[in-house]
Design a protein around this motif. Structure first.
Motif, PDB file in Angstrom:
ATOM      1  N   VAL A   1       0.888  -0.931  -0.025  1.00 55.54           N
ATOM      2  CA  VAL A   1      -0.049  -0.171   0.002  1.00 55.54           C
ATOM      3  C   VAL A   1       0.724   1.112   0.043  1.00 55.54           C
ATOM      4  O   VAL A   1       1.705   1.498   1.055  1.00 55.54           O
ATOM      5  CB  VAL A   1      -0.964  -0.084   1.323  1.00 55.54           C
ATOM      6  N   ASP A   2       0.732   2.070  -1.183  1.00 54.25           N
ATOM      7  CA  ASP A   2       1.747   3.307  -1.312  1.00 54.25           C
ATOM      8  C   ASP A   2       0.755   4.449  -1.449  1.00 54.25           C
ATOM      9  O   ASP A   2       0.371   4.659  -2.447  1.00 54.25           O
ATOM     10  CB  ASP A   2       2.431   3.122  -2.352  1.00 54.25           C
ATOM     11  N   TYR A   3       0.527   5.312  -0.318  1.00 53.48           N
ATOM     12  CA  TYR A   3       0.759   4.922   0.854  1.00 53.48           C
ATOM     13  C   TYR A   3      -0.567   4.866   1.640  1.00 53.48           C
ATOM     14  O   TYR A   3      -1.584   5.579   1.159  1.00 53.48           O
ATOM     15  CB  TYR A   3       1.753   6.059   1.319  1.00 53.48           C
ATOM     16  N   LEU A   4      -0.342   4.683   3.158  1.00 58.74           N
ATOM     17  CA  LEU A   4      -1.774   4.568   3.944  1.00 58.74           C
ATOM     18  C   LEU A   4      -2.391   5.922   4.225  1.00 58.74           C
ATOM     19  O   LEU A   4      -3.635   5.893   3.898  1.00 58.74           O
ATOM     20  CB  LEU A   4      -1.243   4.341   5.546  1.00 58.74           C
ATOM     21  N   GLN A   5      -1.941   7.088   4.016  1.00 61.11           N
ATOM     22  CA  GLN A   5      -2.449   8.378   4.097  1.00 61.11           C
ATOM     23  C   GLN A   5      -3.315   8.545   2.901  1.00 61.11           C
ATOM     24  O   GLN A   5      -4.236   9.730   2.821  1.00 61.11           O
ATOM     25  CB  GLN A   5      -1.653   9.477   4.580  1.00 61.11           C
ATOM     26  N   LEU A   6      -3.131   7.947   1.903  1.00 59.00           N
ATOM     27  CA  LEU A   6      -3.891   8.279   0.616  1.00 59.00           C
ATOM     28  C   LEU A   6      -5.051   7.558   0.397  1.00 59.00           C
ATOM     29  O   LEU A   6      -5.985   7.682  -0.426  1.00 59.00           O
ATOM     30  CB  LEU A   6      -2.926   8.042  -0.630  1.00 59.00           C
TER      31      LEU A   6
ATOM     32  N   ARG B   1      -9.170  12.980  11.557  1.00 57.04           N
ATOM     33  CA  ARG B   1      -8.298  12.449  10.668  1.00 57.04           C
ATOM     34  C   ARG B   1      -7.615  11.196  11.251  1.00 57.04           C
ATOM     35  O   ARG B   1      -7.313  10.301  10.628  1.00 57.04           O
ATOM     36  CB  ARG B   1      -7.418  13.442   9.793  1.00 57.04           C
ATOM     37  N   GLN B   2      -7.229  11.445  12.462  1.00 56.32           N
ATOM     38  CA  GLN B   2      -6.626  10.123  13.157  1.00 56.32           C
ATOM     39  C   GLN B   2      -7.367   8.995  13.343  1.00 56.32           C
ATOM     40  O   GLN B   2      -6.851   7.990  13.169  1.00 56.32           O
ATOM     41  CB  GLN B   2      -6.046  10.558  14.444  1.00 56.32           C
ATOM     42  N   GLU B   3      -8.724   9.371  13.478  1.00 56.44           N
ATOM     43  CA  GLU B   3      -9.565   8.250  13.621  1.00 56.44           C
ATOM     44  C   GLU B   3      -9.741   7.493  12.192  1.00 56.44           C
ATOM     45  O   GLU B   3      -9.796   6.210  12.187  1.00 56.44           O
ATOM     46  CB  GLU B   3     -11.161   8.660  14.165  1.00 56.44           C
ATOM     47  N   GLU B   4     -10.054   8.035  11.449  1.00 57.75           N
ATOM     48  CA  GLU B   4      -9.933   8.020   9.931  1.00 57.75           C
ATOM     49  C   GLU B   4      -8.474   6.953   9.459  1.00 57.75           C
ATOM     50  O   GLU B   4      -8.682   5.716   9.135  1.00 57.75           O
ATOM     51  CB  GLU B   4     -10.143   8.847   9.039  1.00 57.75           C
ATOM     52  N   VAL B   5      -7.404   7.364   9.744  1.00 50.07           N
ATOM     53  CA  VAL B   5      -6.091   6.585   9.762  1.00 50.07           C
ATOM     54  C   VAL B   5      -5.916   5.532  10.510  1.00 50.07           C
ATOM     55  O   VAL B   5      -5.543   4.441   9.875  1.00 50.07           O
ATOM     56  CB  VAL B   5      -4.929   7.579   9.643  1.00 50.07           C
TER      57      VAL B   5
ATOM     58  N   LEU C   1       2.659  -4.675   3.271  1.00 57.08           N
ATOM     59  CA  LEU C   1       3.604  -3.710   3.292  1.00 57.08           C
ATOM     60  C   LEU C   1       3.049  -2.371   3.223  1.00 57.08           C
ATOM     61  O   LEU C   1       2.575  -2.064   1.878  1.00 57.08           O
ATOM     62  CB  LEU C   1       4.733  -4.022   2.409  1.00 57.08           C
ATOM     63  N   VAL C   2       3.117  -1.608   4.198  1.00 57.64           N
ATOM     64  CA  VAL C   2       2.177  -0.376   4.118  1.00 57.64           C
ATOM     65  C   VAL C   2       3.068   0.804   4.225  1.00 57.64           C
ATOM     66  O   VAL C   2       3.871   0.910   5.368  1.00 57.64           O
ATOM     67  CB  VAL C   2       1.158  -0.363   5.304  1.00 57.64           C
TER      68      VAL C   2
ATOM     69  N   ARG D   1       2.848  10.152  10.413  1.00 58.73           N
ATOM     70  CA  ARG D   1       1.746  11.003  10.449  1.00 58.73           C
ATOM     71  C   ARG D   1       0.341  10.768  10.716  1.00 58.73           C
ATOM     72  O   ARG D   1      -0.124   9.732  10.125  1.00 58.73           O
ATOM     73  CB  ARG D   1       1.794  11.839   8.922  1.00 58.73           C
ATOM     74  N   GLU D   2      -0.408  11.309  11.410  1.00 58.45           N
ATOM     75  CA  GLU D   2      -1.963  11.431  11.547  1.00 58.45           C
ATOM     76  C   GLU D   2      -2.235  10.146  12.387  1.00 58.45           C
ATOM     77  O   GLU D   2      -3.495   9.849  12.349  1.00 58.45           O
ATOM     78  CB  GLU D   2      -2.697  11.440  10.361  1.00 58.45           C
ATOM     79  N   SER D   3      -1.366   9.285  12.857  1.00 56.79           N
ATOM     80  CA  SER D   3      -1.916   8.070  13.784  1.00 56.79           C
ATOM     81  C   SER D   3      -0.855   7.366  14.668  1.00 56.79           C
ATOM     82  O   SER D   3       0.200   7.228  14.254  1.00 56.79           O
ATOM     83  CB  SER D   3      -2.503   7.178  12.802  1.00 56.79           C
ATOM     84  N   GLY D   4      -1.307   7.248  15.755  1.00 52.82           N
ATOM     85  CA  GLY D   4      -0.411   6.309  16.475  1.00 52.82           C
ATOM     86  C   GLY D   4      -0.870   5.030  16.373  1.00 52.82           C
ATOM     87  O   GLY D   4      -0.457   4.084  16.946  1.00 52.82           O
ATOM     88  N   ALA D   5      -1.901   4.730  15.838  1.00 54.47           N
ATOM     89  CA  ALA D   5      -2.640   3.221  15.619  1.00 54.47           C
ATOM     90  C   ALA D   5      -1.530   2.427  14.768  1.00 54.47           C
ATOM     91  O   ALA D   5      -1.397   1.185  14.934  1.00 54.47           O
ATOM     92  CB  ALA D   5      -3.972   3.440  14.969  1.00 54.47           C
ATOM     93  N   VAL D   6      -0.727   2.980  13.834  1.00 52.91           N
ATOM     94  CA  VAL D   6      -0.020   2.461  13.211  1.00 52.91           C
ATOM     95  C   VAL D   6       1.018   1.707  13.840  1.00 52.91           C
ATOM     96  O   VAL D   6       1.434   0.456  13.615  1.00 52.91           O
ATOM     97  CB  VAL D   6       0.749   3.356  11.876  1.00 52.91           C
ATOM     98  N   GLU D   7       1.716   2.406  14.802  1.00 51.08           N
ATOM     99  CA  GLU D   7       2.672   1.677  15.684  1.00 51.08           C
ATOM    100  C   GLU D   7       2.110   0.641  16.460  1.00 51.08           C
ATOM    101  O   GLU D   7       2.546  -0.511  16.669  1.00 51.08           O
ATOM    102  CB  GLU D   7       3.073   2.834  16.786  1.00 51.08           C
TER     103      GLU D   7
END
Length: 195
Positions: free
Chosen positions: A72-77, A87-91, A110-111, A132-138
């Motif tokens: 996925v290139d890239y998550l924020q798109l 936006r954080q909830e969306e990401v 692979l994101v 960017r825009e999310s702690g959920a990725v971590e």
């Protein structure tokens, strides 16, 4: 043919300067042969390139059975058909959805993610907190690699910030811009991480 992802794959496989694909007059006969060979090899691979705005459900519907890797290139798109208050909830929704898709399909996900501006400041070592825009990725990721090009124009330091099933540390890569490829370089300051 000149979709960016496809063009990058052709350059990597054929070892042809990416600028030559934009200007065919620069292509030598051996470049043309290498591109044809690379195109034929790539056409044999079970490769699906999904471009443009994609929702998690539309991405899932385009993943064939037995797919080993989804990039996925890239998550924020990514886009959502659901309403989110921030936006954080969306990401975070995208991140969770991709985790579920990986579990469901048994494919490695692979994101790629964009880092915030703080990570680009001189002397700042980028980390998961800069995604960017999310702690959920971590939280959702099994492995987090952070690329840092502050070490020079061609050298990229890769930090393995999180690895649920293996070591963390760092290693160096050289970016061959014309071929759109990274290559490992030997650096005595690297941690002993096999790549």
């Amino acid at each position: 043919l000149f979709r960016s992802a496809w063009a990058n794959l052709l350059c990597q496989r054929a070892r042809v300067n990416s600028q030559f694909l934009l200007n065919h007059k620069l292509l030598r006969d051996d470049d043309k042969r290498n591109i044809e060979r690379a195109r034929d090899e790539l056409n044999l691979l079970p490769l699906t390139i999904v471009e443009g705005a994609v929702t998690p459900s539309s991405l899932r519907s385009q993943i064939p059975p037995d797919t080993a890797l989804v990039v996925v290139d890239y998550l924020q798109l990514m886009v959502s058909t659901k309403k989110h208050s921030t936006r954080q909830e969306e990401v975070a929704y995208f991140s969770r959805s991709l985790k579920h898709i990986g579990s469901e399909t048994k494919a490695c996900m692979l994101v790629l993610c964009q880092l915030n501006r703080e990570a680009t400041k001189r002397g700042v070592r980028p980390g998961p907190q800069h995604i960017r825009e999310s702690g959920a990725v971590e939280q959702d990721a099994d492995v987090i690699l952070i690329l840092d090009r502050q070490f020079g124009e061609q050298e990229t330091k890769v930090y393995v910030q999180k690895n649920r099933l293996g070591p963390t540390g760092s290693f160096a890569l050289r970016f061959r811009k014309h071929f759109m490829v990274f290559e490992k370089i030997i650096d005595e300051n690297d941690d002993d991480i096999p790549i």
